[in-house]
Structure formats: structure tokens, C-alpha cells
Design an enzyme around this catalytic site. Sequence first.
Site, mmCIF file in Angstrom:
data_model
loop_
_atom_site.group_PDB
_atom_site.id
_atom_site.type_symbol
_atom_site.label_atom_id
_atom_site.label_comp_id
_atom_site.label_asym_id
_atom_site.label_seq_id
_atom_site.Cartn_x
_atom_site.Cartn_y
_atom_site.Cartn_z
ATOM 1 N N SER A 54 0.941 -1.319 -0.134
ATOM 2 C CA SER A 54 -0.252 -0.235 0.017
ATOM 3 C C SER A 54 1.027 1.507 -0.101
ATOM 4 C CB SER A 54 -0.933 0.058 1.296
ATOM 5 O OG SER A 54 -1.112 1.190 1.252
ATOM 6 N N HIS A 77 -1.455 -0.763 -4.350
ATOM 7 C CA HIS A 77 -2.272 -1.112 -3.559
ATOM 8 C C HIS A 77 -2.421 1.002 -3.298
ATOM 9 C CE1 HIS A 77 -6.179 -1.735 -1.231
ATOM 10 N NE2 HIS A 77 -5.695 -0.983 -0.713
ATOM 11 N N ASP A 105 -4.157 4.079 -2.008
ATOM 12 C CA ASP A 105 -6.091 4.379 -1.743
ATOM 13 C C ASP A 105 -6.190 6.111 -1.391
ATOM 14 O OD1 ASP A 105 -6.143 1.685 0.306
ATOM 15 O OD2 ASP A 105 -3.911 2.628 1.028
ATOM 16 N N MET A 141 -8.500 8.418 -0.056
ATOM 17 C CA MET A 141 -9.442 8.710 0.561
ATOM 18 C C MET A 141 -9.834 10.508 0.590
ATOM 19 S SD MET A 141 -7.661 7.335 3.453
ATOM 20 C CE MET A 141 -6.706 6.274 3.840
ATOM 21 N N HIS A 158 -8.583 1.932 -4.737
ATOM 22 C CA HIS A 158 -9.603 1.427 -3.333
ATOM 23 C C HIS A 158 -9.733 2.757 -3.121
ATOM 24 C CE1 HIS A 158 -9.274 0.493 0.850
ATOM 25 N NE2 HIS A 158 -10.804 0.700 0.655
ATOM 26 N N MET A 218 -12.047 5.126 -1.166
ATOM 27 C CA MET A 218 -12.712 4.951 0.383
ATOM 28 C C MET A 218 -12.776 7.116 0.151
ATOM 29 S SD MET A 218 -9.417 3.519 2.348
ATOM 30 C CE MET A 218 -8.815 4.053 1.425
ATOM 31 N N MET A 228 -12.233 -5.352 4.720
ATOM 32 C CA MET A 228 -10.953 -4.097 5.506
ATOM 33 C C MET A 228 -10.892 -5.688 6.873
ATOM 34 S SD MET A 228 -10.480 -1.615 4.074
ATOM 35 C CE MET A 228 -9.696 -1.145 5.322
ATOM 36 N N ASP A 254 -7.328 -6.267 4.440
ATOM 37 C CA ASP A 254 -6.428 -4.577 3.823
ATOM 38 C C ASP A 254 -6.602 -4.630 5.300
ATOM 39 O OD1 ASP A 254 -5.124 -1.974 3.573
ATOM 40 O OD2 ASP A 254 -6.920 -1.489 1.869
HETATM 41 C C1 DX5 Z 1 -6.626 1.755 5.378
HETATM 42 C C2 DX5 Z 1 -6.055 1.733 3.627
HETATM 43 C C3 DX5 Z 1 -4.206 1.174 3.987
HETATM 44 C C4 DX5 Z 1 -3.545 0.937 4.797
HETATM 45 C C5 DX5 Z 1 -3.366 -0.197 5.561
HETATM 46 O O1 DX5 Z 1 -7.816 2.657 5.356
HETATM 47 O O2 DX5 Z 1 -7.465 1.210 2.909
HETATM 48 O O3 DX5 Z 1 -4.686 0.072 2.395
HETATM 49 O O4 DX5 Z 1 -2.903 1.896 3.252
HETATM 50 O O5 DX5 Z 1 -1.911 -0.210 5.580
HETATM 51 P P1 DX5 Z 1 -1.694 -1.036 6.907
HETATM 52 O O6 DX5 Z 1 -1.251 -1.864 6.110
HETATM 53 O O7 DX5 Z 1 -0.580 0.087 7.710
HETATM 54 O O8 DX5 Z 1 -2.342 -1.718 7.969
HETATM 55 ZN ZN ZN Z 2 -6.499 0.244 0.855
#
Ligand code: DX5
Ligand code: ZN
Length: 222
Positions: free
Chosen positions: A7, A32, A34, A36, A65, A67, A136, A175
Site C-alpha cells: 500500500s 495498492h 488508497d 480518501m 481503493h 474510500m 477491511m 486490507d
Molecule cells: C487503510 C487503507 C490501507 C492502509 C493499510 O484505510 O485502506 O490500505 O494503507 O495500511 P497498513 O497495512 O499499515 O494497515
Molecule cells: Zn486500502
Amino acid sequence: MVKIAPSLLSADFANLERDIQRCEAAGADLLHVDVMDGHFVPNITIGPLIVKAIRPVTGLPLDVHLMIEAPDRYIPAFAEAGADWISVHAEACPHLHRSLSLIHDCGARAGLALNPLTPLDVVYDAAEYCDFILLMSVNPGFGGQRFIDSFLRRAPKLRRFLDDNNLQHVDIEVDGGVKIDNVGAIAAAGARVLVSGSGVFRGKLEDNISALRQAAIAGLSE
Ligand code: DX5
Ligand code: ZN
């Protein structure tokens, strides 16, 4: 067998190209990303511009991903920017069939993401329209959180459902909080796409990626 997906949230954003290329050289299977929006989750991260910027620096598939609220507004832009896999959250999609169809229409693999305690029921109808289900194992929003063990009970149930319904090709992605010491149990529970941020980028990522893979495979053979 298992796919390791670093990630990028935990990468060095001032040196993204370097970190991405190190992941690729170390055998990562996908990256990956993320996204947000500060609404669906409290944090703000990456938009299509960054996806577009990193697309040419790697041959690995980009697993984006989302979010975010109202993801349909942005799916085409992320696909256009180079996303290969796109997941949306069930909690953010009142018109889930439309969202998943839009991802496919844009040429990407479609994933449905569920928060750690969102009832699995939504997957039972949606799975046939998905290429993967992202369960998740932390509350989305931040890297470096502790693994929530509801995953270990949910994943086997979901895997059984998928196998019983001719959906063997639909993968379970995990994840959040995935580390060398728990990834064996996570893989044994049914996860095949293993996202890890702090578990990859804290310390030497080359060592972490191979240790994660080895521990996951060991968990599968137990
Ligand atoms: C959290 C993200 C994850 C995050 C995971 O909201 O969706 O992808 O980067 O990070 P770790 O592996 O550190 O929990
Ligand atoms: Zn993620």
C-alpha cells in the site's frame, strides 16, 4: 497463489517512483493505491493526477481503493488515469450495481469493499458482479492500525459462499494491519490478495515483501 500488494500510503511520497520501482523489483504483484476524500473517511490522500503520474513508472497493476463518497463521479477519471483494479465501498454506494457496472464499462476489474463489521449479506447478491471482494481489517482512513480479527471469521464464510456458488474466480483481498506474524492465519482464512502498508515499508521493503509471501504460503500449507 497469493498476491502481495504494497500500500503506497506508507511509501515515501517525496520518492514515490523510487519506492514503486523497489516494490516491483522485490516481486510485488500489484500496487495498492488508497484514495480518501475527507468525507467517507477522515483523511485526504490521492487523486487521479497521482495515479496518472505513477502509471508510466511501473508495469504492475494499480489497485485503486476508493474510500470516497459518490465514487461514480470519479471512477472514469481513475480508470482513465490508469487504474487496473477499482474497488468501491458498499457503505458509500446506494446504487451498487451501477457502480460495479461503471467500473467494468471503464475497462477495470471491479471490487466491492466492506468495513470490518459491515454485514456480509450485501456480498451475497453483489459477488457475481465483482472480480474481487475487499474485506477491511481496520477501520479505513489510516495506515499503521491494528488488525481487527473479525476478518478471520468473515473470510472463511465468504470463501465458502463463493465456492458454493460457482464464484471460485472471485478473490478475497484483505486490507489493514497485515504483518508477517499474522499473514499466515489471514491467508489460511481465505485471503489471496494481501495488502500491506506499514508491514512493507517499515524496515527494508525487499525483506518484508519476501517474508510476507513466505509466511502467507506457510499459513496455507498448515
Ligand atoms: C487503510 C487503507 C490501507 C492502509 C493499510 O484505510 O485502506 O490500505 O494503507 O495500511 P497498513 O497495512 O499499515 O494497515
Ligand atoms: Zn486500502
